[in-house]
Design a protein around this motif. Structure first.
Motif, PDB file in Angstrom:
ATOM      1  N   PRO A 172      86.741   7.610  41.682  1.00 57.10           N
ATOM      2  CA  PRO A 172      87.889   7.226  42.499  1.00 57.10           C
ATOM      3  C   PRO A 172      89.156   7.175  41.632  1.00 57.10           C
ATOM      4  O   PRO A 172      89.080   6.849  40.446  1.00 57.10           O
ATOM      5  N   PRO A 173      90.309   7.519  42.220  1.00 57.53           N
ATOM      6  CA  PRO A 173      91.553   7.407  41.454  1.00 57.53           C
ATOM      7  C   PRO A 173      91.839   5.943  41.164  1.00 57.53           C
ATOM      8  O   PRO A 173      91.336   5.059  41.859  1.00 57.53           O
ATOM      9  N   PRO A 174      92.642   5.660  40.138  1.00 51.30           N
ATOM     10  CA  PRO A 174      92.967   4.262  39.847  1.00 51.30           C
ATOM     11  C   PRO A 174      93.806   3.668  40.975  1.00 51.30           C
ATOM     12  O   PRO A 174      94.402   4.405  41.767  1.00 51.30           O
ATOM     13  N   PRO A 175      93.857   2.339  41.046  1.00 54.17           N
ATOM     14  CA  PRO A 175      94.721   1.713  42.057  1.00 54.17           C
ATOM     15  C   PRO A 175      96.177   2.059  41.778  1.00 54.17           C
ATOM     16  O   PRO A 175      96.552   2.353  40.645  1.00 54.17           O
ATOM     17  N   TYR A 176      96.983   2.010  42.828  1.00 56.52           N
ATOM     18  CA  TYR A 176      98.432   2.042  42.603  1.00 56.52           C
ATOM     19  C   TYR A 176      98.790   0.878  41.673  1.00 56.52           C
ATOM     20  O   TYR A 176      98.107  -0.156  41.647  1.00 56.52           O
ATOM     21  N   HIS A 177      99.895   1.036  40.982  1.00 56.29           N
ATOM     22  CA  HIS A 177     100.277   0.041  39.974  1.00 56.29           C
ATOM     23  C   HIS A 177     100.443  -1.370  40.570  1.00 56.29           C
ATOM     24  O   HIS A 177     100.154  -2.372  39.923  1.00 56.29           O
ATOM     25  N   HIS A 178     100.916  -1.439  41.812  1.00 54.36           N
ATOM     26  CA  HIS A 178     101.182  -2.757  42.427  1.00 54.36           C
ATOM     27  C   HIS A 178      99.917  -3.397  42.985  1.00 54.36           C
ATOM     28  O   HIS A 178      99.940  -4.568  43.370  1.00 54.36           O
ATOM     29  N   ASP A 179      98.844  -2.629  43.097  1.00 57.09           N
ATOM     30  CA  ASP A 179      97.618  -3.090  43.770  1.00 57.09           C
ATOM     31  C   ASP A 179      96.793  -3.844  42.722  1.00 57.09           C
ATOM     32  O   ASP A 179      95.916  -3.303  42.068  1.00 57.09           O
ATOM     33  N   LEU A 180      97.103  -5.135  42.558  1.00 56.07           N
ATOM     34  CA  LEU A 180      96.700  -5.864  41.351  1.00 56.07           C
ATOM     35  C   LEU A 180      95.371  -6.597  41.461  1.00 56.07           C
ATOM     36  O   LEU A 180      94.885  -7.127  40.464  1.00 56.07           O
ATOM     37  N   GLY A 181      94.786  -6.659  42.655  1.00 55.70           N
ATOM     38  CA  GLY A 181      93.590  -7.480  42.830  1.00 55.70           C
ATOM     39  C   GLY A 181      92.497  -7.135  41.824  1.00 55.70           C
ATOM     40  O   GLY A 181      91.997  -6.020  41.810  1.00 55.70           O
ATOM     41  N   GLY A 182      92.145  -8.093  40.969  1.00 59.52           N
ATOM     42  CA  GLY A 182      91.070  -7.899  40.007  1.00 59.52           C
ATOM     43  C   GLY A 182      91.447  -7.107  38.769  1.00 59.52           C
ATOM     44  O   GLY A 182      90.572  -6.851  37.935  1.00 59.52           O
ATOM     45  N   ALA A 183      92.731  -6.723  38.627  1.00 58.20           N
ATOM     46  CA  ALA A 183      93.124  -5.855  37.495  1.00 58.20           C
ATOM     47  C   ALA A 183      92.709  -6.489  36.171  1.00 58.20           C
ATOM     48  O   ALA A 183      93.109  -7.604  35.839  1.00 58.20           O
ATOM     49  N   ALA A 184      91.907  -5.751  35.408  1.00 55.31           N
ATOM     50  CA  ALA A 184      91.313  -6.301  34.182  1.00 55.31           C
ATOM     51  C   ALA A 184      92.366  -6.620  33.134  1.00 55.31           C
ATOM     52  O   ALA A 184      92.153  -7.484  32.290  1.00 55.31           O
ATOM     53  N   ARG A 185      93.538  -5.949  33.194  1.00 55.25           N
ATOM     54  CA  ARG A 185      94.527  -6.188  32.128  1.00 55.25           C
ATOM     55  C   ARG A 185      95.114  -7.595  32.191  1.00 55.25           C
ATOM     56  O   ARG A 185      95.768  -8.034  31.252  1.00 55.25           O
ATOM     57  N   PHE A 186      94.882  -8.310  33.292  1.00 55.49           N
ATOM     58  CA  PHE A 186      95.389  -9.691  33.393  1.00 55.49           C
ATOM     59  C   PHE A 186      94.288 -10.732  33.201  1.00 55.49           C
ATOM     60  O   PHE A 186      94.517 -11.921  33.400  1.00 55.49           O
ATOM     61  N   ARG A 187      93.096 -10.267  32.840  1.00 52.05           N
ATOM     62  CA  ARG A 187      91.953 -11.176  32.820  1.00 52.05           C
ATOM     63  C   ARG A 187      92.204 -12.415  31.960  1.00 52.05           C
ATOM     64  O   ARG A 187      91.785 -13.501  32.303  1.00 52.05           O
ATOM     65  N   CYS A 188      92.906 -12.218  30.851  1.00 54.70           N
ATOM     66  CA  CYS A 188      93.122 -13.336  29.924  1.00 54.70           C
ATOM     67  C   CYS A 188      94.562 -13.838  29.954  1.00 54.70           C
ATOM     68  O   CYS A 188      94.986 -14.541  29.029  1.00 54.70           O
ATOM     69  N   THR A 189      95.304 -13.476  30.976  1.00 48.50           N
ATOM     70  CA  THR A 189      96.691 -13.929  31.058  1.00 48.50           C
ATOM     71  C   THR A 189      96.744 -15.257  31.798  1.00 48.50           C
ATOM     72  O   THR A 189      96.398 -15.318  32.978  1.00 48.50           O
ATOM     73  N   PRO A 190      97.149 -16.330  31.116  1.00 49.17           N
ATOM     74  CA  PRO A 190      97.248 -17.597  31.839  1.00 49.17           C
ATOM     75  C   PRO A 190      98.374 -17.539  32.877  1.00 49.17           C
ATOM     76  O   PRO A 190      99.316 -16.756  32.739  1.00 49.17           O
ATOM     77  N   ILE A 191      98.246 -18.353  33.890  1.00 46.63           N
ATOM     78  CA  ILE A 191      99.272 -18.413  34.933  1.00 46.63           C
ATOM     79  C   ILE A 191     100.188 -19.577  34.609  1.00 46.63           C
ATOM     80  O   ILE A 191      99.732 -20.709  34.458  1.00 46.63           O
ATOM     81  N   GLU A 192     101.471 -19.287  34.469  1.00 49.95           N
ATOM     82  CA  GLU A 192     102.437 -20.361  34.207  1.00 49.95           C
ATOM     83  C   GLU A 192     102.613 -21.156  35.492  1.00 49.95           C
ATOM     84  O   GLU A 192     103.069 -20.613  36.483  1.00 49.95           O
TER      85      GLU A 192
END
Lengths: 200, 99, 98
Positions: C6-26
């Protein structure tokens, strides 16, 4: 992360846009000011009062769950032209958490401007995949037998949570109950907590 | 018009990725494609946002709240946790059509 | 489309995006700026006047290049989207903004 302050070129672009629209008679500064004032009349206090009423009035609770938009308009929210409001009820063993992974859909008519954290890419990415760790960042730790139901607000509705009324609030008045409710409890990242001080 | 699906019915989000076709406006998240869930409730009919975004005439479509098991989507999820998502009818198929 | 990845998600389609896995939420919520509030009000007015719809705005934001999507503030993205929709509809011209 994006800086909170807009760049000077963005401010300049906005002013050129407003001037162009004003020159065409499409939008005036007075209209912008009036719309801004109207927008800022919406705040989490509306949602908080709705929840407090639902906690003490079963008929209102039924209306809130069946037709959130009508319930909101009874509390002064301006629902004209707004997306329908849906309300999801927490129950013992079931906790809702609202997110919008595709943009930042938020029940603005009853909660006001969306908070920065709700709009953040980290919240949008993580809430659907890692909700318990996200909740823990707000100090909300739920036992394993409580189901976490993440609501991805993808389309037409705007969703608000009706949290469980906390123990220890028996006999509280509506305004006291409303004081326990914040935007965070209406999205589901926090639970309403009665403060250490007992009510009068 | 009666919605095609009823509460309690098992459905599947169609396993399609129209992103490959170019810049479209899709309201069904990528992470749900191909996932099986259960219709929680019908939410009414709305003009299709995939058309509205491009100012095309937009036929009304049935919208559903669909409940998914988080664990089927993310293996690391806690057992019993769920996801509730608004999905338009044209993105859904009966889950028993292809087990 | 079935046999290939499958093609990757559109850039804005963020649900579950692994690149934010360790990003704390301010968890803080700083007050909006005057710019933010003006853009918000302008968008609401234009919508009321039938000059922009929610879905057009969403598409315009989704169509921003990834660097702009990640780098601009929330209301800077709204402003860019409003401009894109008004230009596409011919409500304003680029000469108005240059």
């Amino acid at each position: 992360m994006p800086k909170p302050d807009p760049r000077p070129e963005s401010i300049a672009l906005l002013e050129r846009l407003v001037a162009a629209l004003a020159a065409r008679g499409i939008v005036s500064e007075e209209e912008i000011a009036a719309k801004r004032a109207a927008t800022e009349r919406a705040s989490p206090q509306i949602g908080a009062r709705m929840v407090a009423r639902a906690w003490i009035d079963p008929a209102f609770r039924a209306l809130l769950l069946a037709d959130g938009s009508r319930a909101a308009s009874l509390f002064g929210a301006d629902m004209r032209g707004q997306p329908p409001l849906g309300v999801l009820e927490d129950r013992p063993g079931l906790h809702h958490l609202v997110v919008c992974t595709l943009c930042s859909c938020y029940p603005r008519a009853v909660l006001g401007y969306p908070p920065a954290w709700y709009k953040s890419q980290a919240y949008r990415a993580r809430a659907v995949r890692d909700p318990r760790r996200v909740l823990a960042e707000w100090g909300t730790v739920l036992p394993p037998d409580v189901q976490v139901r993440v609501v991805d607000s993808t389309a037409e509705y705007r969703w608000m949570v009706l949290p469980l009324r906390p123990a220890g609030t028996e006999g509280w008045e509506e305004a006291q109950l409303a004081s326990l409710i914040t935007a965070e409890t209406l999205v589901g990242v926090r639970l309403p907590q009665p403060g250490p001080a007992l009510p009068a | 018009m009666t919605p095609r699906f009823a509460p309690g019915q098992r459905v599947r989000v169609r396993p399609v990725w129209p992103e490959a076709l170019g810049r479209l406006h899709l309201r069904t998240p990528h992470y749900l494609r191909g996932q099986a869930g259960v219709i929680e409730r019908c939410l009414g009919r709305f003009p299709n946002p995939e058309d509205l975004a491009f100012r095309r005439p937009a036929a009304e479509r049935d919208l559903y709240h669909v409940l998914f098991d988080q664990r089927a989507i993310w293996p690391e999820a806690a057992p019993g946790d769920t996801l509730l998502v608004e999905i338009f009818e044209h993105w859904l198929e009966a889950a028993d059509a292809q087990a | 489309m079935a046999q290939s990845e499958p093609p990757p998600p559109y850039h804005h389609d963020l649900g579950g995006a692994a690149r934010f896995r360790c990003t704390p939420i301010e968890p803080d919520d700083p007050p909006l700026s005057d710019f933010d509030r003006r853009v918000d009000a302008l968008r609401a007015l234009l919508r009321q006047k039938g000059l922009i719809t929610t879905d057009e705005q969403r598409l315009a934001i989704e169509s921003l290049p990834p660097e702009a999507y990640d780098g601009l503030t929330y209301y800077e993205k709204w402003l860019r989207a409003i401009v894109a929709v008004l230009l596409a509809r011919g409500v304003i011209g680029w000469e108005d903004l240059a």
